[in-house]
Design an enzyme around this catalytic site. Structure first.
Site, mmCIF file in Angstrom:
data_model
loop_
_atom_site.group_PDB
_atom_site.id
_atom_site.type_symbol
_atom_site.label_atom_id
_atom_site.label_comp_id
_atom_site.label_asym_id
_atom_site.label_seq_id
_atom_site.Cartn_x
_atom_site.Cartn_y
_atom_site.Cartn_z
ATOM 1 N N CYS A 152 0.812 -1.224 0.000
ATOM 2 C CA CYS A 152 -0.127 -0.143 -0.031
ATOM 3 C C CYS A 152 0.938 1.261 0.231
ATOM 4 O O CYS A 152 0.519 2.210 -0.369
ATOM 5 C CB CYS A 152 -0.968 -0.015 1.146
ATOM 6 S SG CYS A 152 -1.846 -1.401 1.417
ATOM 7 N N CYS A 194 -5.217 -2.349 -0.864
ATOM 8 C CA CYS A 194 -6.273 -3.763 -1.390
ATOM 9 C C CYS A 194 -7.137 -3.198 -2.304
ATOM 10 O O CYS A 194 -7.832 -2.070 -2.004
ATOM 11 C CB CYS A 194 -6.621 -4.408 -0.112
ATOM 12 S SG CYS A 194 -5.124 -4.854 1.045
ATOM 13 N N ASP A 245 -2.087 -3.518 7.759
ATOM 14 C CA ASP A 245 -3.158 -4.203 8.292
ATOM 15 C C ASP A 245 -3.088 -5.663 7.819
ATOM 16 O O ASP A 245 -3.207 -6.702 8.724
ATOM 17 C CB ASP A 245 -4.362 -3.608 7.881
ATOM 18 C CG ASP A 245 -4.574 -2.271 8.826
ATOM 19 O OD1 ASP A 245 -3.847 -1.799 9.492
ATOM 20 O OD2 ASP A 245 -6.001 -1.939 8.793
ATOM 21 N N CYS A 252 -1.933 2.691 3.217
ATOM 22 C CA CYS A 252 -2.644 1.568 3.996
ATOM 23 C C CYS A 252 -3.731 2.166 4.747
ATOM 24 O O CYS A 252 -3.867 3.571 5.153
ATOM 25 C CB CYS A 252 -1.623 0.760 4.793
ATOM 26 S SG CYS A 252 -2.574 -0.906 5.228
ATOM 27 N N ASP A 253 -4.644 1.390 5.461
ATOM 28 C CA ASP A 253 -5.826 1.910 5.976
ATOM 29 C C ASP A 253 -5.989 2.914 6.846
ATOM 30 O O ASP A 253 -6.693 3.822 6.657
ATOM 31 C CB ASP A 253 -6.706 0.492 6.654
ATOM 32 C CG ASP A 253 -6.901 -0.724 5.686
ATOM 33 O OD1 ASP A 253 -6.549 -0.354 4.466
ATOM 34 O OD2 ASP A 253 -7.482 -1.523 6.137
ATOM 35 N N LYS A 254 -5.268 2.889 7.745
ATOM 36 C CA LYS A 254 -5.468 3.972 8.819
ATOM 37 C C LYS A 254 -4.420 5.212 8.600
ATOM 38 O O LYS A 254 -4.763 6.245 9.217
ATOM 39 C CB LYS A 254 -4.662 3.308 10.370
ATOM 40 C CG LYS A 254 -5.316 2.124 10.517
ATOM 41 C CD LYS A 254 -6.943 1.917 10.577
ATOM 42 C CE LYS A 254 -7.462 0.679 10.855
ATOM 43 N NZ LYS A 254 -7.324 -0.241 9.971
ATOM 44 N N GLU A 292 -8.618 -5.556 14.077
ATOM 45 C CA GLU A 292 -9.334 -6.281 13.048
ATOM 46 C C GLU A 292 -9.407 -7.702 12.887
ATOM 47 O O GLU A 292 -8.327 -8.334 13.066
ATOM 48 C CB GLU A 292 -8.941 -5.831 11.467
ATOM 49 C CG GLU A 292 -9.379 -4.405 11.309
ATOM 50 C CD GLU A 292 -8.963 -3.688 10.135
ATOM 51 O OE1 GLU A 292 -8.551 -4.560 9.194
ATOM 52 O OE2 GLU A 292 -9.077 -2.517 9.855
ATOM 53 N N SER A 330 -12.060 -6.103 9.032
ATOM 54 C CA SER A 330 -11.250 -5.692 7.895
ATOM 55 C C SER A 330 -12.548 -5.164 6.930
ATOM 56 O O SER A 330 -13.617 -5.858 6.858
ATOM 57 C CB SER A 330 -10.300 -6.621 7.230
ATOM 58 O OG SER A 330 -10.268 -6.228 5.850
#
Length: 578
Positions: free
Chosen positions: A59, A204, A91, A132-134, A462, A488
């Protein structure tokens, strides 16, 4: 924009003058000159380019290139770009391990670190880059908290992999682990899937958390329309980043700040988009946190109210089969926003970072040909509002005696799901995962995983590993899972998270025992256990709060400071509630 595009007549109000102007700032300028900055730079607005590039995750592995494009945009627009780094947690790589407890904490650390650097170095504005996610909510929280002229810039999505002629993402690998455990997938097939699922850089690929939050950044107005969907390794992604750098200078010149963009209507737009595209449940947590930072009144119940009136019109992974790149090929997030706006399900007069409204931005994209006419769009995963995939949005807020402060579910299957079954109670994720992998799971079970909340985990892990294992074992529709942790964006099936209050602070989920009958009813928005108030009260008398899982270090610090998931699990002292 040219080098002299910024109106230097407005330079006297720049905060960076604290460190660049006057005889007493000669030492400060000397430090800048050591890094190659010249007089022209020192007389220009100082734009921080926050960059969480790392070799930790695909990511973020390419974000140096994205940040370089943003730096070029700042420089060519007449600004002084200052790049600085911050952390990231993968993650996907930490998933299913104790390390996942660091994920949500990283959101807070990112926000805090960007705030500290921009405050300490007296920056005038920001371009916040994220992968990435956060990274995404962390960067947006920082921009809102500092209220500096800011532009959000996503690093882009990974392209899908190909396995046996079908598009696949990392979620299929997690589910493949479950299928392998039941003997439905061979070791060779799992190995082949692993080797082909992630072909390069980028977040992702499905409508998981990163792509959900990137889409939401457009709906909130913190990023330009059309900026979320270009793939990570596409030239268009770097054009988006360069434009973000230019736009940051425009924001400074206009003194346009996040507080000028965000409103109650912005957040309703974000929720409408999230529910229409089947976005991640994490979007609920992060939008609550962003609203807290912005001082906008937003409660968890608002998500259900918006979802009830907003149909699901995009069928992307994990519920469907398509990925972000497929949406990009149609025109990206603006395609969905336009359909919602035309159905009066979106506030077209909400402001954006460009200084134009959502409706004006859509018109501009249509005029330039970047957004094709809706009549020309043909896709089997995008639906008309009056003929939707589902009549209501994907996000549901459940309440009941198990979740007095609410719990969150994303519907990826039957919108009329009703389930009653015996609780199988586990004190942490690993025990539940072992139960599933050892073949003990039975149709009708309700897996309960507790002490995984913001404070009890800490960090609210998650649990894609265990939810994917349940699906991979063939129980997507006949087993429910509830937890005070998170999921997730790739999770699918009747999985209910964010149960509040959490077990660690005495929430009812902490009082459950094996065999208790639990009801999950989506139409009624119910999450309940078949116990009376007196029975729950009697159990509470015997309950003792567990010791904090970590006696010191960063997990102990943030575990102490986290607020409830129902309030966004924030740690900003001004925003937390007793």
């Amino acid at each position: 924009m040219s080098d002299d595009a910024f109106d230097h007549g407005k330079a006297e109000r720049l905060r960076s003058r604290d460190v660049t102007e006057g005889p007493d700032r000669a030492p400060h300028r000397a430090m800048f000159r050591a890094m190659g900055f010249d007089d022209e730079d020192l007389g220009s607005p100082m734009i921080g380019v926050a960059n969480p590039a790392a070799d930790i995750t695909p990511c973020n592995v390419h974000l140096d290139d994205v940040a370089d494009a943003a730096i070029t945009g700042v420089d060519e627009a007449g600004g002084m770009p200052i790049e600085f780094g911050t952390i990231t947690i993968s993650d996907a790589i930490s998933m299913g391990t104790e390390g996942m407890k660091a994920s949500l904490i990283s959101r807070e650390v990112i926000a805090d670190s960007v705030e500290l650097v921009s405050f300490g170095e007296r920056m005038d504005g920001l371009v916040t880059v994220a992968g990435c996610d956060k990274n995404l909510p962390g960067m947006m929280m920082a921009a809102i908290r500092t209220d500096l002229p800011s532009v959000f810039c996503y690093g882009g999505s990974i392209m899908p992999g190909n396995h046996e002629g079908r598009d696949v993402t990392i979620v299929q690998v997690f589910e493949g682990v479950g299928s392998y455990g039941t003997g439905e997938m061979s070791a060779d097939e799992l190995d082949d899937l692993e080797r082909h699922a992630c072909p390069g850089a980028g977040s992702c690929g499905g409508m998981f958390t990163a792509n959900t939050m990137a889409s939401i950044s457009e709906a909130l107005g913190l990023a330009p329309l059309g900026s979320a969907s270009p793939p990570a390794e596409d030239e268009e992604r770097y054009a988006v980043a360069e434009r973000a750098g230019e736009l940051a200078l425009e924001c400074i010149e206009a003194d346009r700040r996040p507080s000028d963009v965000l409103s109650r209507e912005s957040f309703e737009n974000a929720i409408a988009l999230q529910t229409a595209i089947g976005g991640s449940t994490n979007g609920v947590l992060h939008l609550l946190a962003l609203a807290r930072e912005a001082g906008v009144d937003l409660e968890i119940e608002d998500f259900d109210a918006v979802s009830k009136r907003t149909p699901k019109i995009a069928d992307l992974q994990p519920g469907g089969t398509r990925v972000m790149n497929d949406l990009h090929d149609l025109g990206g997030v603006p395609v969905v926003i336009r359909r919602l706006l035309e159905a009066n399900l979106f506030h077209g007069d909400a402001m954006t970072v460009t200084g134009r409204t959502i409706a004006e931005e859509l018109g501009r994209l249509e005029d330039t040909g970047e957004l094709p006419p809706d009549a020309e769009l043909e896709a089997d995963f995008l639906y008309a509002v009056d003929e939707p995939k589902q009549a209501e949005g994907a996000i549901k807020i459940l309440e009941g005696n198990l979740a007095p402060d609410g719990a969150v579910l994303k519907v990826t299957g039957d919108d009329a799901f009703h389930h009653e079954g015996p609780a199988r109670v586990f004190e942490h994720e690993e025990a539940a995962m072992a139960y599933v992998q050892e073949g003990h799971l039975e149709s009708g079970d309700v897996i309960v995983i507790r002490n995984e909340g913001p404070r009890g985990g800490p960090g609210m892990r998650e649990m894609l590993g265990v939810t994917a294992a349940v699906v991979g074992a063939g129980h997507e529709d006949d087993v429910a899972l509830i937890t005070d942790g998170r999921f997730s964006g790739g999770t699918r099936g009747p999985m209910i998270g964010h149960v509040a209050p959490e077990a660690f602070v005495g929430g009812p989920i902490g009082l459950l025992e094996d065999g208790d009958v639990i009801t999950v009813d989506i139409p009624d928005r119910t999450l309940a256990v078949d116990l009376t108030a007196d029975e729950l009260a009697a159990r509470r008398e015997d309950w003792e709060q567990p010791d904090p899982p970590y006696p010191g270090g960063v997990l102990a610090k943030y575990g102490r400071d986290f607020d409830s998931a129902a309030n966004g699990a924030v740690t900003n002292p001004r925003l937390t509630r007793d």
